[in-house]
Design a protein around this motif. Structure first.
Motif, PDB file in Angstrom:
ATOM      1  N   UNK A  27     -63.131 146.305  14.751  1.00  0.00           N
ATOM      2  CA  UNK A  27     -63.531 145.229  15.663  1.00  0.00           C
ATOM      3  C   UNK A  27     -63.825 143.909  14.937  1.00  0.00           C
ATOM      4  N   UNK A  28     -64.532 143.911  13.788  1.00  0.00           N
ATOM      5  CA  UNK A  28     -64.766 142.630  13.112  1.00  0.00           C
ATOM      6  C   UNK A  28     -63.491 141.961  12.606  1.00  0.00           C
ATOM      7  N   UNK A  29     -62.392 142.724  12.552  1.00  0.00           N
ATOM      8  CA  UNK A  29     -61.140 142.178  12.016  1.00  0.00           C
ATOM      9  C   UNK A  29     -60.256 141.540  13.073  1.00  0.00           C
ATOM     10  N   UNK A  30     -60.692 141.516  14.330  1.00  0.00           N
ATOM     11  CA  UNK A  30     -59.839 140.968  15.399  1.00  0.00           C
ATOM     12  C   UNK A  30     -59.325 139.562  15.076  1.00  0.00           C
ATOM     13  N   UNK A  31     -60.205 138.619  14.717  1.00  0.00           N
ATOM     14  CA  UNK A  31     -59.683 137.266  14.438  1.00  0.00           C
ATOM     15  C   UNK A  31     -58.700 137.244  13.267  1.00  0.00           C
ATOM     16  N   UNK A  32     -59.000 137.973  12.189  1.00  0.00           N
ATOM     17  CA  UNK A  32     -58.119 137.986  11.019  1.00  0.00           C
ATOM     18  C   UNK A  32     -56.778 138.623  11.342  1.00  0.00           C
ATOM     19  N   UNK A  33     -56.779 139.693  12.135  1.00  0.00           N
ATOM     20  CA  UNK A  33     -55.532 140.342  12.517  1.00  0.00           C
ATOM     21  C   UNK A  33     -54.669 139.413  13.367  1.00  0.00           C
ATOM     22  N   UNK A  44     -54.225 141.311  20.511  1.00  0.00           N
ATOM     23  CA  UNK A  44     -54.988 142.169  19.612  1.00  0.00           C
ATOM     24  C   UNK A  44     -55.869 143.121  20.406  1.00  0.00           C
ATOM     25  N   UNK A  45     -56.437 142.652  21.500  1.00  0.00           N
ATOM     26  CA  UNK A  45     -57.261 143.530  22.329  1.00  0.00           C
ATOM     27  C   UNK A  45     -56.446 144.657  22.949  1.00  0.00           C
ATOM     28  N   UNK A  46     -55.133 144.446  23.126  1.00  0.00           N
ATOM     29  CA  UNK A  46     -54.289 145.522  23.640  1.00  0.00           C
ATOM     30  C   UNK A  46     -54.238 146.701  22.669  1.00  0.00           C
ATOM     31  N   UNK A  47     -54.416 146.434  21.366  1.00  0.00           N
ATOM     32  CA  UNK A  47     -54.440 147.542  20.419  1.00  0.00           C
ATOM     33  C   UNK A  47     -55.646 148.447  20.662  1.00  0.00           C
ATOM     34  N   UNK A  48     -56.714 147.882  21.216  1.00  0.00           N
ATOM     35  CA  UNK A  48     -57.879 148.680  21.572  1.00  0.00           C
ATOM     36  C   UNK A  48     -57.660 149.385  22.901  1.00  0.00           C
ATOM     37  N   UNK A  49     -57.130 148.649  23.883  1.00  0.00           N
ATOM     38  CA  UNK A  49     -56.908 149.243  25.208  1.00  0.00           C
ATOM     39  C   UNK A  49     -55.943 150.423  25.122  1.00  0.00           C
ATOM     40  N   UNK A  82     -53.270 161.942  13.406  1.00  0.00           N
ATOM     41  CA  UNK A  82     -54.199 160.826  13.214  1.00  0.00           C
ATOM     42  C   UNK A  82     -54.049 160.221  11.827  1.00  0.00           C
ATOM     43  N   UNK A  83     -53.976 161.075  10.815  1.00  0.00           N
ATOM     44  CA  UNK A  83     -53.890 160.586   9.440  1.00  0.00           C
ATOM     45  C   UNK A  83     -52.596 159.814   9.204  1.00  0.00           C
ATOM     46  N   UNK A  84     -51.458 160.357   9.649  1.00  0.00           N
ATOM     47  CA  UNK A  84     -50.175 159.686   9.450  1.00  0.00           C
ATOM     48  C   UNK A  84     -50.112 158.374  10.233  1.00  0.00           C
ATOM     49  N   UNK A  85     -50.636 158.368  11.456  1.00  0.00           N
ATOM     50  CA  UNK A  85     -50.619 157.142  12.255  1.00  0.00           C
ATOM     51  C   UNK A  85     -51.514 156.072  11.640  1.00  0.00           C
ATOM     52  N   UNK A  86     -52.615 156.471  11.023  1.00  0.00           N
ATOM     53  CA  UNK A  86     -53.490 155.506  10.361  1.00  0.00           C
ATOM     54  C   UNK A  86     -52.766 154.825   9.202  1.00  0.00           C
ATOM     55  N   UNK A  87     -51.971 155.595   8.470  1.00  0.00           N
ATOM     56  CA  UNK A  87     -51.169 155.005   7.397  1.00  0.00           C
ATOM     57  C   UNK A  87     -50.180 153.997   7.981  1.00  0.00           C
ATOM     58  N   UNK A  88     -49.568 154.350   9.108  1.00  0.00           N
ATOM     59  CA  UNK A  88     -48.649 153.427   9.770  1.00  0.00           C
ATOM     60  C   UNK A  88     -49.329 152.142  10.192  1.00  0.00           C
ATOM     61  N   UNK A  89     -50.557 152.250  10.721  1.00  0.00           N
ATOM     62  CA  UNK A  89     -51.299 151.048  11.124  1.00  0.00           C
ATOM     63  C   UNK A  89     -51.554 150.140   9.925  1.00  0.00           C
ATOM     64  N   UNK A  90     -51.859 150.734   8.786  1.00  0.00           N
ATOM     65  CA  UNK A  90     -52.119 149.939   7.580  1.00  0.00           C
ATOM     66  C   UNK A  90     -50.883 149.179   7.128  1.00  0.00           C
ATOM     67  N   UNK A  94     -46.336 143.767  12.766  1.00  0.00           N
ATOM     68  CA  UNK A  94     -46.397 142.971  13.991  1.00  0.00           C
ATOM     69  C   UNK A  94     -47.415 143.587  14.939  1.00  0.00           C
ATOM     70  N   UNK A  95     -47.864 142.788  15.903  1.00  0.00           N
ATOM     71  CA  UNK A  95     -48.827 143.283  16.883  1.00  0.00           C
ATOM     72  C   UNK A  95     -48.214 144.386  17.741  1.00  0.00           C
ATOM     73  N   UNK A  96     -46.916 144.250  18.086  1.00  0.00           N
ATOM     74  CA  UNK A  96     -46.260 145.278  18.894  1.00  0.00           C
ATOM     75  C   UNK A  96     -46.206 146.611  18.156  1.00  0.00           C
ATOM     76  N   UNK A  97     -45.873 146.568  16.860  1.00  0.00           N
ATOM     77  CA  UNK A  97     -45.847 147.794  16.070  1.00  0.00           C
ATOM     78  C   UNK A  97     -47.237 148.405  15.979  1.00  0.00           C
ATOM     79  N   UNK A  98     -48.248 147.562  15.838  1.00  0.00           N
ATOM     80  CA  UNK A  98     -49.614 148.051  15.735  1.00  0.00           C
ATOM     81  C   UNK A  98     -50.049 148.725  17.033  1.00  0.00           C
TER      82      UNK A  98
END
Length: 392
Positions: A27-33, A44-49, A82-90, A94-98
């Motif tokens: 959450x604190x990274x929203x502006x930087x992302x 960016x909020x869609x990544x949370x929704x 979960x673990x593999x998807x977290x690596x993908x997020x890192x 793009x926002x769509x990929x995230x």
């Protein structure tokens, strides 16, 4: 509570923390992302929704699987995802990929919530379940305390991608720990052998069970207020009130401390009081706290706003263990499916809240406050209304 139950609570707490970590840490990274990915705040909020949507939908699959295959095997599958998807997020570019990767991350991480509640039901009676659920609230509260602060530090030192690398490491280590130490709590002779059609009938049976729904909605609807806070607070506290990422994490952590405190108070009160009466009292106070959030937003002051958030989230710490334990107590062989449906209701309302706030561009403080108030009042109204229909 015996020492082996405390160890079990620690293991289950690590599982239930998957969801809060996946939600709160970045959450604190929203502006930087948004800056790095050239995306709007709403994007960016869609990544949370979408994470909340995945948490809701995935549980409908893991619940019946855990009733059919036991608790361990579906758990291991979900944690690998979960673990593999977290690596993908890192590594997302793009926002769509995230967004897509966050959905996969949620579809894996939601298994922890389902299995933890089902294991509690397998091993505890009603009062014991309230106490165990209260211990799990320590993890659900500690994760929000630590996650935004840790996320803020990682953001400042290494950038927002480090947050998702941390989640990948956490998921991998947790998987190894569960393989080694988490026991199987559902013996083969107690497992269901349902096909898909029978699984759907189980869900329909649960949806027609007004006693179950009265308790499930008592927890699910107030959760909408929690998710409204999660979605709306980064913009409100950092962009409007000027808090930095670390300050935001500290404010967030104070609220989570209130949740922990209330959950432990309830754990002690339930030894002398009736869980059903304690739940009603908690819901009444929660509804009043939701109205207090609206008044605090209208006041425009930071201190009243933080105080109102603290009160609402603290009361969530009393309502959630009570509603979960009361809903799960009579479920028997349907424990996994009941746990899944509860989680789907909780995270489903979260996804709706995210969509509603997104329609306001994710920046309306008043919309957030009204949603929190409606969530608190809705939980009380649904519980009392369904409870009266059962009594009648």
């Amino acid at each position: 509570m015996p020492e082996h139950y405390r160890r079990l609570a620690a293991l289950l707490g690590a599982l239930t923390a998957l969801g809060p970590l996946g939600v709160d840490m970045y959450l604190p990274a929203f502006p930087a992302m948004g800056t790095e990915l050239a995306a709007s705040p709403a994007a960016i909020q869609r990544t949370l929704a979408v994470f909340l949507l995945g948490m809701a939908a995935g549980q409908l699959v893991y619940g019946p699987l855990s009733d059919r295959l036991g608790r361990r095997r579906p758990l291991m599958i979900g944690m690998v995802v979960f673990t593999l998807a977290s690596i993908g997020c890192a590594l997302a570019s793009s926002a769509d990929a995230l967004v897509a990767l966050r959905l996969a991350q949620a579809l894996g991480g939601c298994v922890g919530v389902v299995v933890a509640r089902a294991v509690v039901r397998d091993l505890c009676d009603e009062r014991g379940a309230v106490r165990m659920m209260s211990m799990l609230m320590l993890a659900m509260g500690a994760a929000p305390i630590l996650a935004p602060m840790l996320g803020g530090w990682l953001l400042a030192a290494l950038g927002w991608r480090a947050i998702f690398w941390f989640l990948a490491i956490y998921g991998g280590l947790a998987l190894l720990v569960m393989v080694r130490w988490l026991p199987e709590s559902l013996p083969p002779e107690q497992r269901r052998r349902d096909g898909l059609g029978q699984v759907m009938l189980v869900y329909l049976q649960l949806l027609r069970d007004r006693r179950f729904l009265s308790h499930a909605l008592a927890g699910a609807l107030p959760m909408a207020g929690l998710f409204a806070y999660l979605v709306g607070s980064p913009n409100l506290l950092m962009q409007v009130h000027g808090l930095g990422p670390v300050e935001y994490g500290m404010a967030f952590g104070a609220n989570a401390f209130g949740l922990i405190l209330a959950s432990q108070i309830i754990s002690r009160l339930v030894r002398r009081g009736q869980p059903a009466r304690l739940l009603v009292a908690g819901l009444v106070l929660l509804a009043l706290a939701g109205l207090g959030v609206v008044l605090a937003v209208l006041s425009g002051g930071l201190v009243p706003l933080l105080a109102a958030f603290f009160l609402y989230l603290a009361l969530m710490g009393s309502v959630l263990p009570l509603s979960s334990a009361l809903a799960m107590a009579p479920m028997g062989r349907m424990a996994g499916s009941a746990s899944a449906l509860m989680g789907t209701l909780q995270f489903g309302v979260g996804a709706v809240v995210g969509a509603v706030l997104g329609a306001f561009g994710g920046t309306s403080a008043l919309a957030m406050g009204v949603l929190i108030a409606l969530a608190g009042m809705g939980g009380l109204a649904a519980h009392l209304g369904l409870k009266r229909s059962v009594a009648g």
